[in-house]
Design an enzyme around this catalytic site. Structure first.
Site, short mmCIF file in Angstrom:
data_model
loop_
_atom_site.label_atom_id
_atom_site.label_comp_id
_atom_site.label_asym_id
_atom_site.label_seq_id
_atom_site.Cartn_x
_atom_site.Cartn_y
_atom_site.Cartn_z
NE ARG A 221 -2.30 -1.28 10.94
CZ ARG A 221 -3.09 -2.34 10.94
NH1 ARG A 221 -3.54 -2.81 9.78
NH2 ARG A 221 -3.44 -2.93 12.07
CG HIS A 269 -9.39 -1.63 6.19
ND1 HIS A 269 -8.75 -0.60 6.84
CD2 HIS A 269 -8.97 -2.77 6.83
CE1 HIS A 269 -8.00 -1.08 7.83
NE2 HIS A 269 -8.12 -2.39 7.83
#
Length: 306
Positions: A221, A269
């Site tokens: 994260r 990502h």
């Protein structure tokens, strides 16, 4: 059994056939009276107008099944009172293992030192894996899988989690022993969830605890990292390199300093993705459990946020 597909339309063509194959008794729809659905399958990006989803009308839903591993985007939604389950997908776990082991090996072997410029650098010999210490922050399903894979390659692997929950074959430090874990992390891999307790965890103080020249790999994260502190640690030479797959703002703006910094590798990502071909069976199992009144798998603890 009827389920509402609360996910971006682009995902429908992959998920609908996968769910039909895994759960033939399921009637999966993208519209209809909310009160008529037994379950909600949710993915971030829905509704597509950018507003927050209203779960309140789904009064008959026995489960909200996230199609993503992370639930931080909805766990605080006040309208979400139904049981919420996170995604634990074998394909997602395998993708994360491959990403983390690939980048860890690249850092360990110093692959980027060998410039293709005609200079013979055979004085640079990498150590064996047994001589390298790797620390994995977060030892849930993904972190445990990554830790075991790296240990299988011979690395000295330590895990850390707030609870210190054991992982077979891996030394796990807990809670107050974070500083001790960071102090041995020649390669640091973060797979922590986004919670109030993890936001900003890697700041100037904690980054200073890493061995000089350490490499950070963060596919967990983006909120974990204080970005200015990370850049300062790189500029000072305390940190050797950072491989970042997640960011506070995504997509990462073109003018962000991470793009141009020689000590940072940006990946967009892509470390791990939920794959309908493997995840559909997980969803089907949980839907059947919900309908039968059985215990749900991977139920989210609202207080902890995951």
């Amino acid at each position: 059994m009827r389920a509402f597909f609360a996910a971006p339309a682009v995902l429908w063509d992959d998920w609908a056939p996968a769910m039909r194959a895994a759960c033939p008794e399921l009637d999966l729809q993208r519209e209809g009276d909310p009160q008529g659905f037994d379950a909600v399958l949710y993915a971030p990006g829905y509704p597509e107008d950018g507003s927050a989803m209203d779960f309140a009308p789904f009064t008959s839903a026995r489960i909200v099944q996230s199609l993503w591993a992370g639930v931080e985007r909805i766990v605080g939604n006040a309208t979400l009172t139904q049981p919420l389950c996170r995604m634990v997908d074998p394909g997602l776990a395998q993708g994360m293992v491959e990403y983390c082991t690939g980048w860890a090996l690249r850092a360990h072997l110093g692959m980027d030192r060998y410039a293709q410029d005609g200079v013979w650098r055979n004085e640079i010999v990498p150590p064996l894996a047994a001589e390298r210490s790797v620390v994995v922050l977060g030892t849930g399903e993904l972190g445990a899988a990554v830790a075991r894979a790296l240990a299988g390659l011979g690395f000295r692997v330590t895990g850390w989690s707030a609870s210190g929950r054991p992982v077979e074959g891996i030394a796990v430090l807990g809670g107050e022993r974070l500083d001790a874990a960071l102090g041995r992390a020649e390669i640091l891999i973060s797979l922590l969830p986004d919670t109030p307790g993890t936001r900003g965890l890697l700041d100037a103080r904690t980054l200073s605890l890493l061995p000089r020249g350490a490499v950070l790999i963060n596919p967990g994260r983006g909120t974990l990292v204080v970005e200015d502190d990370l850049l300062a640690a790189l500029d000072a030479g305390r940190l050797g390199h950072a491989v970042l797959d997640v960011f506070r703002t995504e997509p990462l703006p073109p003018a962000h300093p991470f793009w141009a910094h020689p000590g940072v590798t940006v990946t967009p990502h892509v470390a791990a993705e939920t794959r309908p071909s493997t995840a559909a069976t997980v969803v089907a199992d949980n839907l059947r459990r919900a309908m039968a009144g059985e215990a749900l798998r991977y139920l989210v603890d609202r207080a902890r946020g995951y």
